[in-house]
Scaffold this motif. Sequence first.
Motif, short mmCIF file in Angstrom:
data_model
loop_
_atom_site.label_atom_id
_atom_site.label_comp_id
_atom_site.label_asym_id
_atom_site.label_seq_id
_atom_site.Cartn_x
_atom_site.Cartn_y
_atom_site.Cartn_z
N GLY A 155 0.73 -1.10 -0.07
CA GLY A 155 0.00 -0.01 0.08
C GLY A 155 1.02 1.24 -0.09
N ALA A 156 0.35 2.37 -0.39
CA ALA A 156 0.91 3.69 -0.29
C ALA A 156 -0.10 4.61 -0.33
N VAL A 157 0.12 5.83 0.43
CA VAL A 157 -0.51 7.07 0.66
C VAL A 157 0.15 8.24 -0.13
N HIS A 158 -0.45 8.93 -0.84
CA HIS A 158 0.17 10.22 -1.26
C HIS A 158 -0.87 11.47 -1.46
N CYS A 159 -0.27 12.50 -1.05
CA CYS A 159 -1.08 13.74 -0.92
C CYS A 159 -1.63 14.10 -2.39
N ASP A 160 -0.55 14.09 -3.24
CA ASP A 160 -0.77 14.42 -4.68
C ASP A 160 -1.58 13.21 -5.55
N PRO A 161 -2.83 13.14 -5.83
CA PRO A 161 -3.41 12.00 -6.87
C PRO A 161 -2.58 11.52 -7.88
N ALA A 162 -1.80 12.60 -8.63
CA ALA A 162 -1.01 12.39 -9.75
C ALA A 162 0.20 11.27 -9.50
N GLN A 163 0.62 11.37 -7.91
CA GLN A 163 1.50 10.34 -7.71
C GLN A 163 1.21 9.01 -7.17
N ALA A 164 -0.23 8.70 -7.49
CA ALA A 164 -0.73 7.39 -6.75
C ALA A 164 -0.52 6.26 -7.56
N VAL A 165 -0.03 6.41 -8.72
CA VAL A 165 0.53 5.15 -9.24
C VAL A 165 1.98 4.75 -9.06
N THR A 166 2.09 3.96 -7.86
CA THR A 166 3.18 3.66 -7.59
C THR A 166 3.30 1.97 -7.34
N VAL A 167 4.68 1.71 -7.33
CA VAL A 167 4.79 0.18 -7.03
C VAL A 167 3.89 -0.47 -6.02
N GLU A 168 3.59 0.00 -5.13
CA GLU A 168 2.79 -0.54 -3.88
C GLU A 168 1.47 -0.73 -4.34
#
Length: 160
Positions: free
Chosen positions: A21-34
């Motif tokens: 899992g991962a949490v990001h403030c910027d929705p544009a950064q939401a596509v991560t490995v997790e």
Amino acid sequence: MAGAKAAGTQKEAGAVAPRSGAVHCDPAQAVTVENAPLPQVMSKRPVRDKSPAEWAYDRLILYIQNFEAQLDAAHEVAMGFTGGAGGVLQIEGVGYFEPDLVTFYGRDEDGLKTQMIQHVSQLNVILRAVPKESPAEPPRRIGFTMMQQWAGGESGDASA
């Protein structure tokens, strides 16, 4: 955090993939490995059948590839090692040796050939964008090269 996005358990054809899992403030950064599905090639062998070194290696490939996908053509990936004065290593290769070692091959800030060997229990790296050594050459993308090797049979996954 407005716009934050989190990921949970990933499911594969009838099996549950490792939790991430991962949490990001910027929705544009939401596509991560997790929070992206595991590549199908990584699912050829269950995680329970992989050594800690192989499973660390597999995930490192995903992190490096994701990081490189965000770089412009003037930069390449390098890594800094936490907890020591090892400096920065411009990545030219990554490997593992079962059951518990991961190794990084490359060049340091002075261009000297460098190899870092780490036990998986000590694995802590920082991925950094560094300017390419030769601006006229295309950037090297080690993460994508590593992913192609999976498909080509040069890793434990492809031979299963």
